[in-house]
Write a protein that holds these residues in place. Sequence first.
Motif, PDB file in Angstrom:
ATOM      1  N   SER A   1      10.211 -43.496 -13.835  1.00  0.00           N
ATOM      2  CA  SER A   1       9.228 -42.505 -14.248  1.00  0.00           C
ATOM      3  C   SER A   1       8.080 -43.206 -14.966  1.00  0.00           C
ATOM      4  CB  SER A   1       9.875 -41.482 -15.191  1.00  0.00           C
ATOM      5  OG  SER A   1      10.313 -42.132 -16.389  1.00  0.00           O
ATOM      6  N   LYS A   2       6.955 -42.524 -15.108  1.00  0.00           N
ATOM      7  CA  LYS A   2       5.789 -43.133 -15.740  1.00  0.00           C
ATOM      8  C   LYS A   2       6.032 -43.482 -17.199  1.00  0.00           C
ATOM      9  CE  LYS A   2       2.196 -41.201 -12.748  1.00  0.00           C
ATOM     10  NZ  LYS A   2       0.949 -40.388 -12.687  1.00  0.00           N
ATOM     11  N   ASP A   3       6.909 -42.715 -17.876  1.00  0.00           N
ATOM     12  CA  ASP A   3       7.170 -43.014 -19.281  1.00  0.00           C
ATOM     13  C   ASP A   3       8.320 -43.996 -19.475  1.00  0.00           C
ATOM     14  OD1 ASP A   3       9.437 -41.517 -18.743  1.00  0.00           O
ATOM     15  OD2 ASP A   3       8.905 -39.846 -20.042  1.00  0.00           O
TER      16      ASP A   3
ATOM     17  N   ARG B   1      11.495 -43.652 -19.203  1.00  0.00           N
ATOM     18  CA  ARG B   1      12.715 -43.115 -19.829  1.00  0.00           C
ATOM     19  C   ARG B   1      13.788 -42.718 -18.818  1.00  0.00           C
ATOM     20  NH1 ARG B   1      11.950 -42.375 -25.180  1.00  0.00           N
ATOM     21  NH2 ARG B   1       9.798 -42.281 -25.941  1.00  0.00           N
TER      22      ARG B   1
ATOM     23  N   GLN C   1      13.870 -46.941 -23.686  1.00  0.00           N
ATOM     24  CA  GLN C   1      12.693 -46.792 -22.829  1.00  0.00           C
ATOM     25  C   GLN C   1      12.299 -48.124 -22.196  1.00  0.00           C
ATOM     26  OE1 GLN C   1       9.161 -45.680 -24.971  1.00  0.00           O
ATOM     27  NE2 GLN C   1       8.272 -44.621 -23.206  1.00  0.00           N
TER      28      GLN C   1
ATOM     29  N   GLN D   1       6.799 -49.887 -18.280  1.00  0.00           N
ATOM     30  CA  GLN D   1       6.110 -48.780 -17.627  1.00  0.00           C
ATOM     31  C   GLN D   1       4.943 -48.240 -18.440  1.00  0.00           C
ATOM     32  OE1 GLN D   1       6.678 -48.897 -14.408  1.00  0.00           O
ATOM     33  NE2 GLN D   1       7.012 -46.713 -14.199  1.00  0.00           N
ATOM     34  N   ILE D   2       4.867 -48.586 -19.710  1.00  0.00           N
ATOM     35  CA  ILE D   2       3.838 -47.974 -20.558  1.00  0.00           C
ATOM     36  C   ILE D   2       2.837 -49.011 -21.060  1.00  0.00           C
ATOM     37  CG2 ILE D   2       5.294 -46.065 -21.280  1.00  0.00           C
ATOM     38  CD1 ILE D   2       5.905 -47.562 -23.837  1.00  0.00           C
TER      39      ILE D   2
END
Length: 224
Positions: free
Chosen positions: A189-191, A193, A218, A222-223
């Motif tokens: 996922s973009k976050d 998590r 996390q 990705q962030i």
Amino acid sequence: AEVSQGIWMNQGPLDQELTGSTEFQLVEITNSGQEVIFVKPDAQGTPVLYQKKFEEIPGQPAVSEWFHPVYDASLGDRDLYMINDSAYLFSSERLEGFGGYDIFVTFQRLGTWLVQNLGSEINSSYDEISPFLSNDGRELYFSSNSEKSIGGYDIFFATFDDEMESWTTPHNMLPPLNSGQNEVDFRLSKDGRHALFTSDRKDGLGGLDIYHVYFDEQKKSQIQ
């Protein structure tokens, strides 16, 4: 489908022009979200790539063939993953490699598309498929049926060592993510998590099902 209050709902066709045949196969959606790449066999059954533009442009067809000088679905290339508009990952068994399907990167340099094998740390004499690269470009996720698998295809990950300028030895992501069956199509996922993947594990509803996995920590890659 979309999530509303934690529940998947509103399942339906992505686009009406992409319905009507069980032979249509989604390949990739561009980063802009304005185009989708899909496969539709021709009259001889050979896979042909098409693109569908969701934003209508006067004088241009919404659906047209999609060509790339390196990636060719009709020759067996698969698992196209668009890093950006000028760099893609994919799997191929026709290009020179280490055996079976290997993961390659193709990228534009000075207007010319080049292709490189990701090397012997990632690829083996077995099959390496379904690549996914984190947003920072430092974590690679893929599936392999090598001797390090606990059954069928397992999901592995490797990190890029900036000092050595190479990928580290891949690690099996192990149960409960992997099982004695096949796990492929891993997507973070973009976050960072959670992630989605597909599996034909025995507790499914038949064939390849979509699964959701949540991480205790996390994925910072990705962030960034």
